[in-house]
Structure formats: structure tokens, C-alpha cells
Write a protein that holds these residues in place. Structure first.
Motif, PDB file in Angstrom:
ATOM      1  N   VAL A 156      -9.460  -5.517 -11.230  1.00 12.65           N
ATOM      2  CA  VAL A 156      -9.316  -4.374 -12.209  1.00 12.65           C
ATOM      3  C   VAL A 156      -9.516  -3.055 -11.231  1.00 12.65           C
ATOM      4  O   VAL A 156     -10.021  -2.995 -10.131  1.00 12.65           O
ATOM      5  CB  VAL A 156     -10.612  -4.335 -12.914  1.00 12.65           C
ATOM      6  N   LEU A 157      -8.782  -1.960 -11.721  1.00 13.09           N
ATOM      7  CA  LEU A 157      -8.875  -0.859 -11.033  1.00 13.09           C
ATOM      8  C   LEU A 157      -9.394   0.293 -11.998  1.00 13.09           C
ATOM      9  O   LEU A 157      -8.959   0.840 -12.883  1.00 13.09           O
ATOM     10  CB  LEU A 157      -7.224  -0.329 -10.983  1.00 13.09           C
ATOM     11  N   THR A 158     -10.556   0.830 -11.444  1.00 16.47           N
ATOM     12  CA  THR A 158     -11.405   1.813 -12.028  1.00 16.47           C
ATOM     13  C   THR A 158     -11.627   2.877 -10.885  1.00 16.47           C
ATOM     14  O   THR A 158     -11.161   2.783  -9.803  1.00 16.47           O
ATOM     15  CB  THR A 158     -12.759   1.341 -12.321  1.00 16.47           C
ATOM     16  N   ARG A 159     -12.241   3.954 -11.215  1.00 16.37           N
ATOM     17  CA  ARG A 159     -12.452   5.118 -10.311  1.00 16.37           C
ATOM     18  C   ARG A 159     -13.396   4.675  -9.302  1.00 16.37           C
ATOM     19  O   ARG A 159     -14.489   3.909  -9.467  1.00 16.37           O
ATOM     20  CB  ARG A 159     -13.063   6.359 -11.382  1.00 16.37           C
ATOM     21  N   GLY A 160     -13.043   4.903  -8.211  1.00 16.68           N
ATOM     22  CA  GLY A 160     -13.580   4.478  -7.034  1.00 16.68           C
ATOM     23  C   GLY A 160     -13.525   3.142  -6.322  1.00 16.68           C
ATOM     24  O   GLY A 160     -14.124   2.872  -5.281  1.00 16.68           O
ATOM     25  N   THR A 161     -12.482   2.608  -6.858  1.00 14.98           N
ATOM     26  CA  THR A 161     -12.033   1.116  -6.507  1.00 14.98           C
ATOM     27  C   THR A 161     -11.352   1.371  -5.239  1.00 14.98           C
ATOM     28  O   THR A 161     -10.406   2.367  -4.775  1.00 14.98           O
ATOM     29  CB  THR A 161     -11.111   0.671  -7.383  1.00 14.98           C
ATOM     30  N   ILE A 162     -11.577   0.595  -4.162  1.00 15.12           N
ATOM     31  CA  ILE A 162     -10.952   0.498  -2.706  1.00 15.12           C
ATOM     32  C   ILE A 162      -9.698  -0.307  -2.966  1.00 15.12           C
ATOM     33  O   ILE A 162      -9.928  -1.494  -3.075  1.00 15.12           O
ATOM     34  CB  ILE A 162     -11.839   0.332  -1.582  1.00 15.12           C
ATOM     35  N   ILE A 163      -8.423   0.073  -2.714  1.00 18.86           N
ATOM     36  CA  ILE A 163      -7.140  -0.608  -2.814  1.00 18.86           C
ATOM     37  C   ILE A 163      -6.545  -0.631  -1.439  1.00 18.86           C
ATOM     38  O   ILE A 163      -6.846   0.302  -0.642  1.00 18.86           O
ATOM     39  CB  ILE A 163      -6.439  -0.244  -4.041  1.00 18.86           C
ATOM     40  N   GLU A 164      -5.568  -1.619  -1.190  1.00 20.75           N
ATOM     41  CA  GLU A 164      -5.112  -1.454   0.125  1.00 20.75           C
ATOM     42  C   GLU A 164      -3.495  -1.245  -0.068  1.00 20.75           C
ATOM     43  O   GLU A 164      -3.029  -1.980  -1.021  1.00 20.75           O
ATOM     44  CB  GLU A 164      -5.050  -2.852   0.876  1.00 20.75           C
ATOM     45  N   VAL A 165      -2.866  -0.172   0.386  1.00 21.91           N
ATOM     46  CA  VAL A 165      -1.630   0.316  -0.059  1.00 21.91           C
ATOM     47  C   VAL A 165      -0.667   0.147   1.378  1.00 21.91           C
ATOM     48  O   VAL A 165      -1.080   0.157   2.499  1.00 21.91           O
ATOM     49  CB  VAL A 165      -1.440   1.771  -0.251  1.00 21.91           C
ATOM     50  N   ASN A 166       0.548  -0.199   0.956  1.00 20.22           N
ATOM     51  CA  ASN A 166       1.590  -0.204   2.172  1.00 20.22           C
ATOM     52  C   ASN A 166       2.090   1.103   2.775  1.00 20.22           C
ATOM     53  O   ASN A 166       2.908   1.874   2.004  1.00 20.22           O
ATOM     54  CB  ASN A 166       2.694  -1.055   1.647  1.00 20.22           C
ATOM     55  N   VAL A 167       1.767   1.530   3.825  1.00 23.84           N
ATOM     56  CA  VAL A 167       1.839   2.921   4.541  1.00 23.84           C
ATOM     57  C   VAL A 167       2.938   2.732   5.327  1.00 23.84           C
ATOM     58  O   VAL A 167       3.075   3.790   6.183  1.00 23.84           O
ATOM     59  CB  VAL A 167       0.466   3.441   5.051  1.00 23.84           C
ATOM     60  N   SER A 168       3.844   1.799   5.470  1.00 22.14           N
ATOM     61  CA  SER A 168       4.797   1.983   6.517  1.00 22.14           C
ATOM     62  C   SER A 168       6.028   2.748   6.193  1.00 22.14           C
ATOM     63  O   SER A 168       6.576   3.398   7.373  1.00 22.14           O
ATOM     64  CB  SER A 168       5.656   0.629   6.359  1.00 22.14           C
ATOM     65  N   GLU A 169       5.885   3.444   4.928  1.00 23.84           N
ATOM     66  CA  GLU A 169       6.916   4.685   4.836  1.00 23.84           C
ATOM     67  C   GLU A 169       6.413   5.923   5.412  1.00 23.84           C
ATOM     68  O   GLU A 169       7.247   6.597   5.664  1.00 23.84           O
ATOM     69  CB  GLU A 169       7.219   4.840   3.248  1.00 23.84           C
ATOM     70  N   LEU A 170       5.147   5.992   5.613  1.00 26.92           N
ATOM     71  CA  LEU A 170       4.797   7.344   6.317  1.00 26.92           C
ATOM     72  C   LEU A 170       4.855   7.291   7.778  1.00 26.92           C
ATOM     73  O   LEU A 170       4.739   8.408   8.355  1.00 26.92           O
ATOM     74  CB  LEU A 170       3.208   7.311   5.808  1.00 26.92           C
ATOM     75  N   GLY A 171       5.191   5.954   8.263  1.00 25.74           N
ATOM     76  CA  GLY A 171       5.613   6.054   9.623  1.00 25.74           C
ATOM     77  C   GLY A 171       4.018   6.499  10.601  1.00 25.74           C
ATOM     78  O   GLY A 171       4.157   7.021  11.550  1.00 25.74           O
ATOM     79  N   LEU A 172       2.981   5.753  10.153  1.00 23.86           N
ATOM     80  CA  LEU A 172       1.860   6.136  11.013  1.00 23.86           C
ATOM     81  C   LEU A 172       1.704   5.054  12.127  1.00 23.86           C
ATOM     82  O   LEU A 172       2.109   3.800  11.984  1.00 23.86           O
ATOM     83  CB  LEU A 172       0.658   6.051  10.076  1.00 23.86           C
ATOM     84  N   VAL A 173       1.389   5.482  13.355  1.00 21.31           N
ATOM     85  CA  VAL A 173       1.387   4.617  14.350  1.00 21.31           C
ATOM     86  C   VAL A 173      -0.172   4.635  15.103  1.00 21.31           C
ATOM     87  O   VAL A 173      -1.049   5.748  15.003  1.00 21.31           O
ATOM     88  CB  VAL A 173       2.417   5.191  15.637  1.00 21.31           C
ATOM     89  N   THR A 174      -0.326   3.488  15.553  1.00 22.53           N
ATOM     90  CA  THR A 174      -1.862   3.430  16.206  1.00 22.53           C
ATOM     91  C   THR A 174      -1.842   3.800  17.675  1.00 22.53           C
ATOM     92  O   THR A 174      -0.538   4.443  18.000  1.00 22.53           O
ATOM     93  CB  THR A 174      -2.170   2.052  16.186  1.00 22.53           C
ATOM     94  N   ALA A 175      -2.949   3.980  18.189  1.00 21.36           N
ATOM     95  CA  ALA A 175      -3.150   4.332  19.720  1.00 21.36           C
ATOM     96  C   ALA A 175      -2.239   3.280  20.710  1.00 21.36           C
ATOM     97  O   ALA A 175      -1.731   4.064  21.593  1.00 21.36           O
ATOM     98  CB  ALA A 175      -4.404   4.396  19.895  1.00 21.36           C
ATOM     99  N   GLY A 176      -2.009   2.106  20.328  1.00 21.52           N
ATOM    100  CA  GLY A 176      -1.127   1.390  21.261  1.00 21.52           C
ATOM    101  C   GLY A 176       0.203   1.300  21.080  1.00 21.52           C
ATOM    102  O   GLY A 176       1.122   0.799  21.672  1.00 21.52           O
TER     103      GLY A 176
END
Length: 260
Positions: A213-233
Motif C-alpha cells: 500500500v502506498l500512502t504518505r510517508g511510505t518508504i519505497i525503493e526506486v530504480n535510479v540507474s537512469e540518473l547515473g549515480l556512482v558509489t565511491a568505489g
């Protein structure tokens, strides 16, 4: 002597009573009981003014106590770097006061908990009557009313298949299922529509988390591969958590803030 200071003049001329100090001590001891009685009997505006006064007094008292605690903390003295220290004095620069150590531990704990802080820490509770509507099926309506229809937006995975109708307990309508969310990156100030991977936690109820169920304040996991975020490694980040900031059932879309 200034005008109207006749009590001080009398004290200087004739002195005080023998039991003056004892009477003064008892009067101060009774002051707490008197304030408590007044606080319980005040009504209306007078009660509000008294509460404001007490609030300011408590703040000032906490500040004073904090100053006393900080006074007891011994900070490490910085030695002159030009003069070398012998080996047995090298560890003397560390803080060895218990209060200083406890302060450092508290600071570390607060920093650690800040990593898991969310933009919306408190949300309005949703009752089961608001979340579910009773679905009555079959000819004998009175006996067959054990099914529930979820009235809030939900998320189901791509490989989701409904259970057989006979054994289905909760029904999630197709029109209220969402696959994407408008996610805003707080540092980049960019909003991108990203696919939802899963529902991590719904603060209302663990059962709502299982149902997606999606309500206000819910923590969801999203696919951020399009943003091109890279870790320190140097590895590309695939999934990131985000918190829903709007009411999807009212807006018809999901707006979320990325937890960086």
C-alpha cells in the motif's frame, strides 16, 4: 535613603526577629506547593500566561544546567608542535573525563541516527475502515463478507499473479496500481519519473507493507540507474530508497523525495 524604603530603615535601626531566617526558609519551601496549587486552578487566559512563564523558566534552567555540565568537561590542551614530547606523554592529550567521553558518544549516536532521518518523520494514522472496504460475494450475503478491497493505491511486482478467487482475501484493484513515481533529488533539484522496485516500509502497519500500500510517508525503493549515480568505489547505483511526500489517492500520481 530613598523614599518608601521604610522596611530597610526599620531593619537597620531595630534588627530582625530571632526566627527571621527560619521563617524565610519555610516560606521558600512552601512556594513550590503554592505554585502547584495555582497551576491546577488557573483557567483560560491566566492559565496560558502562567504556562508561558513556566516554559521560559524551564528553558533557562536547562541552559544553566548545560553550562554547568560543559564546565566539568576537560578539553585536550594542544601542545606546541615545535617542542617534541617524550613517548610516555603522547597519550596525555586524549580526553580522559567521563563526561567528555559520554558527550562524544552521544554526538556519534546522533550523527548515526541522522543518516536514517526522513523528510516526513510523522504521518497521520490510517484506520482499517478507511483502508479497506467490505466486499460481499455469493448468494448468502450475510455469510460471505470476509473479502476486503484495498481503497488506497498499491504496488505489485511485475511477476504478480492473483490467487484463486476462492482463496483471495485482499483485492487490489487494477486502477489503483502504480508502477512509477516522480522522484525528486534534493541536492540536484531534479525531478525524474522512475520505476518502483518494491515497497520497503509503510509506517502505518506491517500488513500494509506486505500488501504494497502506498500512502504518505511510505518508504519505497526506486530504480535510479537512469540518473547515473556512482558509489565511491566506482560502481553504478541501481536501487535507492525514497519517501512518498504526497497523498497518491488524492493526486493520482506518486511524488517522492530521494533519501540521499
Amino acid at each position: 535613603m530613598p523614599q518608601n524604603e521604610y522596611i530597610e530603615r526599620w531593619t537597620k535601626l531595630h534588627g530582625k526577629r530571632f526566627d527571621h531566617d527560619e521563617r524565610h526558609r519555610k516560606r521558600e519551601a512552601r512556594e513550590g506547593h503554592k505554585q502547584s496549587k495555582q497551576a491546577q486552578n488557573f483557567r483560560g487566559l491566566r492559565a496560558k500566561l502562567y504556562q508561558q512563564k513556566r516554559h521560559k523558566e524551564k528553558i533557562q534552567l536547562k541552559k544553566t544546567l548545560r553550562q554547568h555540565e560543559e564546565r566539568n568537561v576537560k578539553s585536550a590542551e594542544k601542545a606546541d608542535s615545535s617542542t617534541p614530547l617524550p613517548q610516555y606523554l603522547l597519550d596525555r592529550s586524549n580526553q580522559n573525563n567521563a563526561k567528555a567521553l559520554s558527550t562524544a558518544i552521544k554526538q556519534k549516536r546522533s550523527e548515526k541516527s541522522a543518516r536514517f532521518s526522513v523528510p516526513i518523520p510523522k504521518v497521520r494514522g490510517v484506520t482499517e475502515e478507511e483502508m479497506f472496504s467490505v466486499m460481499k460475494t455469493g448468494k448468502k450475503i450475510q455469510k460471505k463478507s470476509w473479502k476486503r478491497v484495498v481503497t488506497k493505491p498499491t504496488f505489485v511486482g511485475p511477476d504478480f499473479t492473483r490467487r484463486p478467487v476462492k482463496y483471495e482475501r485482499f483485492i487490489r484493484p487494477m486502477g489503483l496500481r502504480y508502477k512509477k513515481a516522480n522522484v525528486t533529488h534534493p541536492e540536484l533539484s531534479v525531478t525524474v519519473q522512475l520505476p518502483i522496485i518494491s515497497v520497503k516500509k509503510n509506517p502505518q502497519n506491517p500488513m500494509y507493507t506486505q500488501l504494497g500500500v502506498l500512502t504518505r510517508g511510505t518508504i519505497i525503493e526506486v530504480n535510479v540507474s537512469e540518473l547515473g549515480l556512482v558509489t565511491a568505489g566506482g560502481k553504478v547505483v541501481w536501487g535507492r530508497y525514497a519517501q512518498i511526500t504526497n497523498n497518491p489517492e488524492n493526486d493520482g500520481c506518486i511524488n517522492a523525495l530521494l533519501l540521499v
